[in-house]
Write an enzyme that holds these catalytic residues in place. Structure first.
Site, short mmCIF file in Angstrom:
data_model
loop_
_atom_site.label_atom_id
_atom_site.label_comp_id
_atom_site.label_asym_id
_atom_site.label_seq_id
_atom_site.Cartn_x
_atom_site.Cartn_y
_atom_site.Cartn_z
N ALA A 225 0.85 -1.19 0.00
CA ALA A 225 0.00 0.00 0.00
C ALA A 225 0.88 1.23 0.00
O ALA A 225 2.10 1.15 0.15
CB ALA A 225 -0.93 -0.01 1.21
N ILE A 232 4.72 1.02 1.10
CA ILE A 232 4.95 0.00 2.13
C ILE A 232 5.14 -1.32 1.39
O ILE A 232 4.31 -1.70 0.55
CB ILE A 232 3.76 -0.09 3.10
CG1 ILE A 232 3.55 1.27 3.79
CG2 ILE A 232 3.99 -1.18 4.13
CD1 ILE A 232 2.26 1.34 4.58
N ASP A 348 -1.50 9.00 15.85
CA ASP A 348 -2.31 8.93 14.63
C ASP A 348 -3.21 7.69 14.64
O ASP A 348 -3.12 6.84 13.75
CB ASP A 348 -1.40 8.93 13.40
CG ASP A 348 -2.19 9.13 12.10
OD1 ASP A 348 -3.32 9.63 12.17
OD2 ASP A 348 -1.66 8.76 11.04
#
Length: 794
Positions: A225, A232, A348
């Site tokens: 992704a 990644i 996050d």
């Protein structure tokens, strides 16, 4: 195989749960630890369980590794920990039958000022006066309360993106957020270049290709992704049994010195070892670029779960059931507490970063993790999830709590406008069915997402404790025909009565806070006279700690000194505006003074601070019942009755009173039938049931039969049972003499014909006469017996 410890249950424990009542077997209590400490159990009086030993959490089959369970993630319990208490089984409780609306929501109740409203400064960075009690240090997905479908295993090779391209609509500058790499005049956008607004270099093409060997060890397989730091990658570790790993890029890869600094700054991530957090294996460089090497988690993110539900629902948003959403977060919260104890913040959090692997969870993507005291590193966050104060004061434990609250809301409903209209707020209760129908869930999310960070939950464990309570309520209110159980609260004692709650002294007491500096001294204060006790607590206490002040407040309540209680509460709130226990005793004083508006305001404020607790709901229900809000009171009572067996009797009586007041006898009887035979309040419930039925003035023998069976089914003193028996049979005889009887009808164990009823009445009068204290009363009862007896020629 051991015997179940639940009161009244004769089952045996199999696979951790009773084969009769379904409750978990008794376990050791988890150890509490201070921030920054290892999972040792100094406060609990014993060492933590050794690595390799079995986890003691209910229903968990994991084992202890590095002080934490490798399955549920909870800290190891001390080897000498005490067993947690549990209550017994109960009868079934019917859920709310009418449509739930804002009219029944506790959001209608005015709340007392609390927290930042009382603090001197109301800015986003309001300093919190306390960090929260360590009692709230808090168990597989669902915590044994609900079940969550396991995620299917994912073949790593099938997770590869065969066409690694970033859509132009998602190409944005990592530095300023400007749209980049977009098409113009029919010409496709560039995948590499510089941001025209800030000059930041960008690239959306993969730097690693299948077959590349990174750091002489990691063989690239493909792209998974694209994230905020680039692509990644999936790779095999040729040095460790070809295990699957993930490589994720680092910033500052173009500058060797900056790259070295970035790697040095993030080396602390390799020290993070927790079964609920993805493991960092290594930091490597390749052709001038830096990468984090981490564990491959072959599961399904909650974002993917939501997308699949949406696809199966024809493109319409299909949120998770509330219990499942809560279960996911309850499972992952120990990972947050672990990070916070290490002095780290996640920053996050969102549905994308929670992966379900079978029936376990993993917190992934540590790229945004940073030290709490780090004022220099870049801050990562996602619009719609990030707390409003982060831009000014940086991330904190409170900002992590905020992201958890926003994530929970996204999981539970289609949160339109969360990145726009409601960027830093919640939609109103009136226009949000989820909030109107789920008070406790609303207050839980609202406290997580308070604008002022000081008003949020103080820790992940504190949040988890309350989230577990809300989950129990959700399961209880939507499940019919199952036995509720009693679970000991960390903050409140169990109700001291199984009867109608109408006085302050009948409400649950606050539990002692054993972390209070004066707890040991208070344990030695033996004065029973409330006046003497109040004087000792006022004049002789080494320190006026919160527990000492609360003890003073209770002593003043025993003296009916409402003014002193209000003064003590004001004193506590002046020192710590977030001390909700002060509002609790303030509400008790208002209740004692019959100030129902003041009681409603105080108890509602407590409810908002600890939304997973039942005691504030019971107190608020009483105040609303007496203060002109019966609809709100009824709903709160039902929540208590359906959630915890220890509350069912008091709550059922409250519901019955409200329904009887509106002349709904059938519904009142239904509420009284919630009280199980095992409850101490069962005899009273049978008496009240008979009163409700007799109060209808019915000419129906079937109603009298129900009333009589209510009396006959409970154990009560002979005089009370005799009075009810005579009263019921008198009404029955009048009906039969008026021609209202039917053949073979019965009233309890009596034949409902004239002879049978006269015989029963005669016996009832004579039994009452035998126990009568006054001679005139005895004579009157004997005369009635003689008058009603069936005469014969023999």
């Amino acid at each position: 195989m051991s015997t179940c410890t639940q009161p009244g249950c004769t089952g045996e424990i199999q696979d951790g749960y009773c084969n009769v009542c379904g409750m978990a077997g008794a376990t050791g209590a988890p150890a509490a630890s201070s921030p920054g400490s290892a999972p040792a159990a100094a406060a609990s009086g014993g060492p933590p369980a050794a690595d390799g030993s079995a986890c003691t959490q209910p229903g968990c089959g994991g084992s202890i590794e590095y002080g934490y369970c490798n399955t549920c993630g909870m800290a190891a319990a001390p080897s000498t920990g005490a067993a947690t208490g549990a209550g017994g089984p109960q009868g079934s409780v019917a859920a709310v039958g009418d449509e739930v609306s804002v009219a029944t929501s506790a959001s209608r109740v005015q709340s007392a000022a609390f927290g930042s409203e009382r603090a001197a400064a109301g800015s986003l960075a309001t300093r919190r006066a306390r960090s929260g009690s360590q009692r709230l240090r808090a168990a597989r997905i669902g915590a044994g309360l609900t079940s969550v479908p396991p995620a299917p295993p994912v073949d790593p090779s099938k997770a590869i993106n065969p066409h690694p391209e970033v859509p132009e609509s998602k190409r944005s500058c990592s530095k300023c957020g400007n749209a980049i790499g977009r098409s113009r005049d029919g010409v496709p956008g560039r995948t590499e270049g510089f941001c025209p607004q800030c000059g930041q270099e960008y690239s959306f093409t993969p730097k690693l290709q299948p077959g590349d060997i990174v750091a002489g060890q990691y063989e690239m397989v493909g792209c998974l992704a694209h994230g905020g730091l680039g692509w990644i990658y999936l790779a095999k570790d040729n040095n460790v049994s070809d295990r699957w790993v993930v490589l994720k890029g680092l910033l500052n890869s173009g500058d060797p010195d900056a790259l070295a600094a970035a790697i040095a700054e993030q080396q602390f991530l390799a020290q993070v070892e927790h079964p609920l957090i993805v493991e960092i294996y290594n930091f490597v460089t390749h052709e001038g670029a830096g990468y984090i090497v981490m564990e491959y988690v072959g599961g399904q993110s909650l974002k993917q779960v939501l997308k699949e539900r949406m696809r199966a629902n024809g493109g319409a948003y299909d949120p998770l059931p509330i219990d499942q959403a809560l279960a996911y977060l309850i499972e992952v919260l120990p990972a947050f507490q672990y990070l916070h104890d290490l002095g780290l913040v996640y920053c996050d959090f969102k549905p994308d970063n929670m992966i379900q692997v079978g029936d376990a969870m993993k917190l992934i993507d540590l790229g945004g993790v940073r030290r709490i005291d780090d004022l220099e590193s870049a801050i990562y966050g996602t619009i719609g999830y990030q707390a409003p104060e982060v831009a000014q004061v940086g991330p904190s434990i409170a900002s992590d709590i905020y992201t958890i609250g926003r994530t929970l809301l996204v999981l539970c409903m289609e949160f339109r406008g969360y990145q726009g209209t409601y960027l830093h707020s919640l939609p109103p209760v009136e226009s949000t069915p989820l909030f109107a129908q789920n008070d406790s869930l609303y207050w839980l999310i609202a406290k997580c997402c308070e604008p002022d960070p000081a008003d949020r939950f103080a820790s992940a464990d504190e949040l988890r404790t309350q989230m577990l309570g809300v989950l129990r309520e959700e399961i209880g209110e939507r499940t019919i025909g199952t036995a509720a159980t009693s679970v000991a609260s960390v903050l409140f004692e169990a109700p001291s009565t199984s009867r109608s709650v109408l006085e302050w002294s009948q409400l649950p007491d606050l539990r002692d806070d054993t972390t209070d500096p004066q707890h040991a001294w208070l344990s030695g204060v033996g004065a029973e006279d409330p006046a003497v006790r109040l004087k000792m607590l006022t004049d002789e206490a080494p320190e006026q700690s919160p527990e000492v002040r609360l003890a003073r407040g209770y002593a003043a309540l025993d003296l009916a000194d409402v003014t002193t209680v209000h003064a003590i509460a004001a004193e506590m709130l002046a020192e710590d505006p977030w001390e909700w226990r002060a509002l609790w005793i303030d509400g008790l004083a208002s209740m004692q003074d019959r100030d129902w508006e003041g009681a409603k305001a105080s108890f509602n404020a407590v409810y908002q601070q600890v939304p997973g607790e039942l005691a504030p709901k019971l107190a608020l229900a009483v105040a609303c019942e007496r203060g002109g809000l019966p609809q709100v009171a009824e709903r709160l009572y039902i929540t208590c009755a359906s959630t915890d067996a220890a509350y069912i009797a008091a709550a059922a009586f409250g519901v019955a009173r409200i329904r009887a007041e509106r002349r709904d006898a059938a519904a009142a009887v239904e509420a009284l039938d919630w009280v199980p035979r095992t409850s101490r309040g069962y005899p009273e419930s049978r008496q009240l049931r008979a009163e409700v039925l007799l109060g209808q003035g019915s000419s129906d023998l079937a109603v009298l039969d129900q009333a009589m069976r209510s009396i006959e089914s409970a154990s009560m003193d002979p005089a009370t049972q005799g009075r009810y028996t005579v009263r019921i049979l008198e009404q029955g005889l009048a009906i039969v003499q008026a021609g209202g009887g039917t053949k073979k009808a019965k009233i309890g164990s009596y034949d409902a014909d004239e002879a049978g009823l006269r015989t029963g009445l005669e016996r009832g009068y004579r039994l009452l006469a035998r126990d009568a204290q006054a001679l005139p009363e005895r004579i009157e009862l004997v005369n009635r017996a003689n008058a009603v007896r069936v005469w014969s020629l023999t």
